[in-house]
Design a protein around this motif. Sequence first.
Motif, PDB file in Angstrom:
ATOM      1  N   ALA A  79       4.736 -23.074 -12.213  1.00 27.38           N
ATOM      2  CA  ALA A  79       5.708 -22.167 -12.831  1.00 27.38           C
ATOM      3  C   ALA A  79       5.962 -22.531 -14.291  1.00 27.38           C
ATOM      4  N   PRO A 119       1.653 -16.787  -7.480  1.00 32.62           N
ATOM      5  CA  PRO A 119       2.664 -17.831  -7.287  1.00 32.62           C
ATOM      6  C   PRO A 119       2.076 -19.190  -6.945  1.00 32.62           C
ATOM      7  N   VAL A 159      10.802 -19.344 -14.297  1.00 32.71           N
ATOM      8  CA  VAL A 159      12.185 -19.751 -14.079  1.00 32.71           C
ATOM      9  C   VAL A 159      12.941 -19.517 -15.377  1.00 32.71           C
ATOM     10  N   ARG A 198      14.714 -17.106 -10.705  1.00 26.13           N
ATOM     11  CA  ARG A 198      13.260 -17.243 -10.643  1.00 26.13           C
ATOM     12  C   ARG A 198      12.629 -15.879 -10.417  1.00 26.13           C
ATOM     13  N   LEU A 199      11.617 -15.562 -11.229  1.00 26.64           N
ATOM     14  CA  LEU A 199      10.837 -14.341 -11.068  1.00 26.64           C
ATOM     15  C   LEU A 199       9.501 -14.712 -10.441  1.00 26.64           C
ATOM     16  N   GLU A 200       9.141 -14.020  -9.377  1.00 22.99           N
ATOM     17  CA  GLU A 200       7.878 -14.310  -8.719  1.00 22.99           C
ATOM     18  C   GLU A 200       6.715 -13.741  -9.523  1.00 22.99           C
ATOM     19  N   GLY A 201       5.690 -14.544  -9.720  1.00 21.48           N
ATOM     20  CA  GLY A 201       4.531 -14.118 -10.480  1.00 21.48           C
ATOM     21  C   GLY A 201       3.463 -13.476  -9.613  1.00 21.48           C
ATOM     22  N   ARG A 249       5.303  -7.879 -12.803  1.00 21.09           N
ATOM     23  CA  ARG A 249       5.577  -9.278 -12.531  1.00 21.09           C
ATOM     24  C   ARG A 249       4.872 -10.149 -13.563  1.00 21.09           C
ATOM     25  N   ARG A 287       2.629 -15.737 -13.634  1.00 16.99           N
ATOM     26  CA  ARG A 287       2.966 -16.816 -12.699  1.00 16.99           C
ATOM     27  C   ARG A 287       4.480 -16.845 -12.537  1.00 16.99           C
ATOM     28  N   ASP A 288       4.979 -17.631 -11.622  1.00 19.68           N
ATOM     29  CA  ASP A 288       6.421 -17.733 -11.451  1.00 19.68           C
ATOM     30  C   ASP A 288       7.061 -18.158 -12.772  1.00 19.68           C
TER      31      ASP A 288
END
Length: 438
Positions: A77, A73, A142, A67-70, A136, A139-140
């Motif tokens: 996601a 957040p 996945v 998961r990359l944090e946006g 980033r 948004r998050d």
Amino acid sequence: MSGGATAADEVVDLCRKLIRYDTTNPGDGTGPGERAAAEYVVGLLQDVGLEPELFESEPGRANVVVRLEGTDPSRPALVVHGHLDVVPAHAPDWSVDPFAGELRDGLVWGRGAVDMKDMDAMVLAVVRQMVREGRRPARDVVVAMFADEEAGGRLGAHWAVEHRPELFAGATEAISEVGGFSVDVAGQRVYLLQTAEKGLAWLRLVARGRAGHGSQVSTDNAVTHLAAAVARIGAHPWPLQLTPTVRALLEGVADLTGLPFDADDPAGVEALVEALGPVSRFVGATLRHSTNPTRLAAGYKENVIPGEATAVVDGRFLPGRSAEFDETVAGLAGPHVQVEDLVRDTGLEVPFEGALVDAMTAAVLAEDPGAHVLPYMLSGGTDNKSLSRLGITGYGFAPLRLPADLDFAGMFHGVDERVPVDALQFGTRVLDRLLSTC
């Protein structure tokens, strides 16, 4: 831009290396599995400081999720997913070694070049570049690389959804394969964004009769019952039925070509489908339900009438219309043949609208001004079916700008599968824009 390789710089190398991992999935449990390729993916993600999780559904059947944090957040996601397995390749039929990842004539050749290690490579390249540059996503996000998609996803996306749903917490939308590629329509480039896919019904037909000596008269022969049922089901003329997605596609093609569109005119509909060129094989299969017999089995000796005979039918039904499909198949099978599900999965259809659709369209047009974007339905299926069980809305969006004369549809599960280098590089730019803005 910071130093180091960009996504466009490394996507070709990543695609070639992924192809070199033989992840053949025959569907019977005899393949090499995805573990080695999954470990390679984990290494790529760890190399830029991410902490992916690798988990297996069975020994060797590996999946990777990170998961990359946006920047925001609090927003739902987005899942960006691919699969690491490929269908078998019979090497003598190929011009190249299907697992060499050969670079020839500006194209990457090999099994998985379009299904779907090209998209896997584009996603990995973009994610690595974003993390290296300290950027980033909006948004998050996945990122998931699943096992077993080519056999229905039981050991991949389906298993992950059932056993590890927390990995997708907060996700409401997803993008994956078989959409976002370009076709030529009347000399104009059109990108087909996949907003629907047919449902899947792999059916087992079982006919039973009276076993006996092959020299005797038989009025209750299982083989005869089965053969008649298979012939009826395989030859059934399923009626034309246009879903909203297919209707919107054909209306768009009519606008571009000047051909008339009349949903009640089969010949006119077929003319619009043909205007899509080689991809008409994809689209033509979405005009109606389909049932194709694929396997037969009966008997064990020439002079013994067997008491049972079986067949397998690959059925694909239109979204939301499985009940009518099942009723018709049962009627065609007749009273002597039982119809059983081997594999069944849902059909999907979502509107060609909304913020994500707008963002995908904008990302494509920013890289290819003057092009057009239309929705379409996939005649096959993707792991979006599994994610839909979690309420995640899935789209097909693996963006590729392709030469007009490339038979892209024929590459899927075909011989000499290949993808242009510049199409891969185009896709990384589009995906970077999308993840940065959506």
